[in-house]
Motif scaffolding. Structure first.
Motif, mmCIF file in Angstrom:
data_model
loop_
_atom_site.group_PDB
_atom_site.id
_atom_site.type_symbol
_atom_site.label_atom_id
_atom_site.label_comp_id
_atom_site.label_asym_id
_atom_site.label_seq_id
_atom_site.Cartn_x
_atom_site.Cartn_y
_atom_site.Cartn_z
ATOM 1 N N UNK A 44 0.828 -1.208 0.000
ATOM 2 C CA UNK A 44 0.000 0.000 0.000
ATOM 3 C C UNK A 44 0.860 1.255 0.000
ATOM 4 N N UNK A 45 1.997 1.211 0.692
ATOM 5 C CA UNK A 45 2.866 2.391 0.740
ATOM 6 C C UNK A 45 3.440 2.729 -0.629
ATOM 7 N N UNK A 46 3.550 1.740 -1.511
ATOM 8 C CA UNK A 46 4.076 2.006 -2.852
ATOM 9 C C UNK A 46 3.107 2.829 -3.690
ATOM 10 N N UNK A 47 1.842 2.886 -3.272
ATOM 11 C CA UNK A 47 0.840 3.650 -4.011
ATOM 12 C C UNK A 47 0.832 5.128 -3.629
ATOM 13 N N UNK A 48 1.590 5.516 -2.588
ATOM 14 C CA UNK A 48 1.636 6.920 -2.181
ATOM 15 C C UNK A 48 2.376 7.713 -3.250
ATOM 16 N N UNK A 49 1.793 8.778 -3.793
ATOM 17 C CA UNK A 49 2.475 9.551 -4.843
ATOM 18 C C UNK A 49 3.786 10.141 -4.336
ATOM 19 N N UNK A 50 4.783 10.145 -5.190
ATOM 20 C CA UNK A 50 6.073 10.718 -4.826
ATOM 21 C C UNK A 50 5.995 12.238 -4.874
ATOM 22 N N UNK A 51 6.564 12.873 -3.879
ATOM 23 C CA UNK A 51 6.555 14.335 -3.813
ATOM 24 C C UNK A 51 7.958 14.928 -3.880
#
Length: 398
Positions: A44-51
């Protein structure tokens, strides 16, 4: 959404763990359950958009103790961040204590089955999620601290009543299930108290945690959040130790809930006296944005005017002053007509804002006000609505 999702995850995890620990289940199954949960969380953490990196040149200190201490010192150096960290940590302390008391409340005081405990956990976690959503709706995209104060009062009042209801509840001799519990006197009030306490918790934590993230710069926001989490853990550990000592001294669940209620009311007083925000500004912002769906465009131009800006409002209605108070980045000074300030229905509101008297018959009084604002660096709000008899004309609306 993140806070609400957090407590729904706590709900699901607590219920599943209770099922896994019930009976003679094999501990290996619990190990697989934890491993699958960890794997699902990582995916699930891999789905967090990169900022991107807020501090690309930051050197990571691999000494855990030293780096943790640095996080706390960084929080302590900023009074607003430290205030927010303490308030958020208090919520986690109270939340952990309440969750730990639900088991003895259901088994000992109510004499209920595991199903009753599951009902309590469900009500508590869902209500916290509801409170989190309510806090987001009240904020309407802005940082407002007033819901935290309201949440502290709600936690205190509902915890007091829950303690009283738990003390008044007469447990039957036989173990009761969900139907038996709701058929008992005071059962609905206990559930309502638990839900009200949890909704107050959502109102309490979301505004302050959002404010902490907004106050922290992008180059150290992640470290600020990490420092707050460390402080959260410390508060929960200390709270668990104190609660264990009190239970060892013979204090029951009702007394502990009463103590939690009293402590939260005292915390509410402390928050009201120390919060780094104007409660009136927050209240007005909630009213205009959450209830009247006010939309503002061009507010960034206020900052371009500098610290000594003079804001002239087309005085359409008496809502203009509170509207300006809710929109401006800091509390302004209002130039108010001397005759208007003498009305009895105006005077109570003058206690909540900064005003300076302006006599339209004495034009030089405006110079005095401008000089005072210029020296203090404050914003000045004027209402150019003078009578044409004296050569004053309203400004055209722009």
């Amino acid at each position: 959404l993140i806070e609400g999702g957090t407590f729904l995850a706590i709900l699901i995890g607590t219920i599943v763990a209770g099922i896994a620990a019930n009976g003679e289940s094999n501990p290996v199954h619990f190990a697989w359950l934890m491993l699958l949960t960890a794997l699902a969380s990582w995916l699930a953490s891999l789905l967090i958009p990169r900022t991107g990196e807020g501090a690309p040149n930051l050197v990571v200190n691999r000494n855990i103790l030293a780096s943790t201490w640095d996080l706390i010192k960084e929080l302590r150096a900023d009074p607003r961040l430290w205030w927010g960290a303490i308030v958020v940590s208090w919520f986690w302390l109270v939340g952990a204590l309440v969750l730990s008391l639900l088991l003895p409340l259901g088994h000992i005081n109510i004499h209920g089955t595991d199903g009753v405990i599951t009902v309590f956990l469900t009500v508590f976690s869902v209500a916290v999620a509801v409170g989190s959503g309510l806090a987001a709706w009240l904020a309407a995209g802005r940082i407002v601290i007033l819901p935290t104060l309201v949440g502290a009062v709600l936690i205190g009042l509902f915890a007091l009543d829950l303690g009283w209801m738990a003390y008044s509840f007469v447990a039957p001799p036989a173990v009761i299930g969900i139907e038996g519990f709701f058929a008992s006197p005071h059962s609905i009030r206990i559930v309502v108290d638990l839900a009200g306490l949890a909704i107050g918790g959502g109102l309490f934590v979301v505004p302050t945690f959002a404010a902490v993230q907004a106050w922290a710069g992008a180059d150290h926001r992640a470290r600020v959040v990490a420092g707050v989490n460390v402080l959260n853990a410390a508060f929960m550990v200390v709270g668990a130790i104190v609660q264990g000592l009190l239970q060892a001294l013979g204090l029951g669940v009702p007394v502990l809930f009463v103590m939690i209620g009293i402590a939260n009311l005292l915390v509410a007083v402390a928050i009201g006296r120390t919060m780094p925000a104007n409660w009136m500004t927050d209240f007005l912002s909630i009213v205009f944005r959450a209830f009247y769906h006010l939309e503002v465009k061009g507010s960034e131009n206020i900052a371009k005017a500098g610290p000594n800006a003079i804001i002239a409002l087309n005085h359409v209605s008496f809502l203009d002053p509170p509207l300006a108070t809710s929109l401006l980045p800091r509390p302004p000074v209002f130039a108010i007509d001397v005759a208007m300030s003498r009305h009895w229905w105006i005077q109570p509101f003058l206690k909540f804002v900064r005003t300076m008297a302006l006599d339209p018959l004495k034009p030089f009084s405006l110079r005095t006000i401008i000089n005072a604002v210029r020296d203090d660096g404050d914003m000045l709000v004027i209402f150019p609505e003078g009578s044409s008899e004296w050569g004053w004309q309203p400004l055209p609306y722009q």
